[in-house]
Scaffold this motif. Sequence first.
Motif, PDB file in Angstrom:
ATOM      1  N   ARG A  44      -6.862  -2.156  -6.752  1.00 19.88           N
ATOM      2  CA  ARG A  44      -6.048  -0.871  -6.626  1.00 19.88           C
ATOM      3  C   ARG A  44      -5.465  -0.330  -8.111  1.00 19.88           C
ATOM      4  O   ARG A  44      -5.925   0.701  -8.471  1.00 19.88           O
ATOM      5  N   LEU A  45      -4.834  -1.357  -8.581  1.00 22.68           N
ATOM      6  CA  LEU A  45      -4.220  -1.054 -10.190  1.00 22.68           C
ATOM      7  C   LEU A  45      -5.167  -0.577 -10.994  1.00 22.68           C
ATOM      8  O   LEU A  45      -4.993   0.564 -11.772  1.00 22.68           O
ATOM      9  N   SER A  50       0.826  -1.177   0.047  1.00 20.94           N
ATOM     10  CA  SER A  50      -0.063  -0.093  -0.130  1.00 20.94           C
ATOM     11  C   SER A  50       1.027   1.104   0.086  1.00 20.94           C
ATOM     12  O   SER A  50       0.401   2.342  -0.506  1.00 20.94           O
ATOM     13  N   VAL A  54      -4.564  -5.968  -4.578  1.00 17.34           N
ATOM     14  CA  VAL A  54      -3.652  -5.080  -5.414  1.00 17.34           C
ATOM     15  C   VAL A  54      -4.228  -4.833  -6.673  1.00 17.34           C
ATOM     16  O   VAL A  54      -4.178  -3.772  -7.316  1.00 17.34           O
ATOM     17  N   LEU A  91       2.065   1.641  -3.381  1.00 11.71           N
ATOM     18  CA  LEU A  91       0.888   1.951  -4.361  1.00 11.71           C
ATOM     19  C   LEU A  91       0.334   3.608  -4.157  1.00 11.71           C
ATOM     20  O   LEU A  91       0.027   4.148  -5.167  1.00 11.71           O
ATOM     21  N   LEU A 113       6.371  -2.936  -6.028  1.00  5.41           N
ATOM     22  CA  LEU A 113       5.440  -2.945  -4.947  1.00  5.41           C
ATOM     23  C   LEU A 113       5.899  -3.568  -3.692  1.00  5.41           C
ATOM     24  O   LEU A 113       5.173  -3.290  -2.555  1.00  5.41           O
TER      25      LEU A 113
END
Length: 533
Positions: free
Chosen positions: A124-125, A53, A121, A56, A81
């Motif tokens: 989020r991407l 996170s 993830v 990110l 990441l």
Amino acid sequence: MLYHIVIGLLAVVFSLTAAASRPQFYTAAVYDHAITFNTYKATNRSAALAIMSKNLDILEVQMTEAKLQGADIFVFPEYGLYGSLDGRASASMFSEFIPEPSIVTPYCPSLNSSIPAGPEVLYRLSSLARANQMYLAVNMADQQPCLGKHFYCPSNGHYQYNTEVVFNRKGCLIAKYHKRNLFEVEKLMWDVPEVEYSYFDTEFGRFGLMVCFDAVFKEPAITLVEDYGVTDVIFSTAWMNVYPHYLSVAYHSGWARNLGVNFLASNIHYPKGRLVGSGIYGPEGVIEFVFNTTKQFGTLLVAEVPVVQKLEAFAEHSESRVSVQLPFQNKTFSLEIFGDLFTFTALTGLSGNVALSHGEVHCNLDFTRTSTADEYALGAFDGMHTLEGEYYFEICLLVRCTDNYTDCNTLVTNETVTEFTFFSLFGSMQTQYVFPEVVTPDTNFTTDWIFTKEGRENKITGKNKMISSAVLMGRNFDKDPFRRQLTINEIALTIFDDEPGTTPAAGAQHRIDICLLFYGVILLLAIQKRIIY
């Protein structure tokens, strides 16, 4: 007859109209990422997500800035990441199941109303790509279940891969690639996939995917360009620099020049580990780059990239042998660079024409310079590189040396007084894959020199330039040994002679993990000792 003529004319008109409607440029963004590490503190999935996170969050800030600059596509580095991993169990905590991209049933996780458990993830991407309306390429960890068709299953019950994913402007997954060419230490974490040729089409070109060590080998990188019509390369990397012939910006831009493609390279920024250097490159060389060994923060690069008009696949050159008549060869000496024993000859005088051969590699340097105060040598190597793997080099290089020519593999970044008012480095080799590189004492990789090639003959020409090194970096894939890459579980089955399809006993697996970890530490120590930045 008239019907066929009309159809032919319509096809030509349609082709010209389509070509005219294609953009002439697109805007690319790559991030040279000063990563948030602390990987070893992650003992469970929640801790792993907390580490990812943080990275990110950095990606989100940089994508927002890139959007303000009109970026169409954004590339994030390998291991960007989560940073370093200490084994298969560690990698598993950072991995997610990544589905196969599908046109029929697109996978667009950000369209869900809530964050799903498991692919956090990916969600989020997808959200970042959709919010910023740009293509997004990120390196992450893929976890795939064992299927009945597989001969064996790893001890933790699934396969895991170093993986590149790409989302489109709508946040949908459109491409996935499992890294094929793993660096030796990486085999502690990842399984080795079959060769994959992954690419996706955009309004401004066809993009192929490859990751870090892939750039050293033919498959899948060269084949993507030659056989699949790729015009642009997505390249996430954690590239550790080796001078003089494996500096990130120099090698990657040389790769782009030889293959005639655009090359978007995003690297980890970790100067302590010699991981620096990201850039945007094209068929004419460097468009934008960063190579800073002192600062501790990341850098966003955004540049307008000319669209490559690729009408046909990479042309295959004749396989005929090259016979070249070169001037008399001067007195030579030998020095080791990156584990390979190069043949050198020192430059003398303010001007000259120097020849050197090693095996079937024939090098020639024509030069004039302003001073003889700095030590320079012409070097050649034709042979199998074996330090951290086996692959075949054919190299000609001009390099600055120090300490009375006892050190020719340390990048000297100051105290250079010599300017080459003219230099022409020529190399006759048995491979067509020769990547040109020029490095200056201030590590400015601006392409103000000319690279020409004809068959197996290659030349770098420049003038009025201070030089640390000029390299014709050849890779002869035909002479590479057969590379059968075993997974960790295959190694286990070989060592302990278990029955096919079974999992090694817990005690045996523990011994394997210890052996592999020990092997990885020894390899890293060897590299640290023998590679000079």
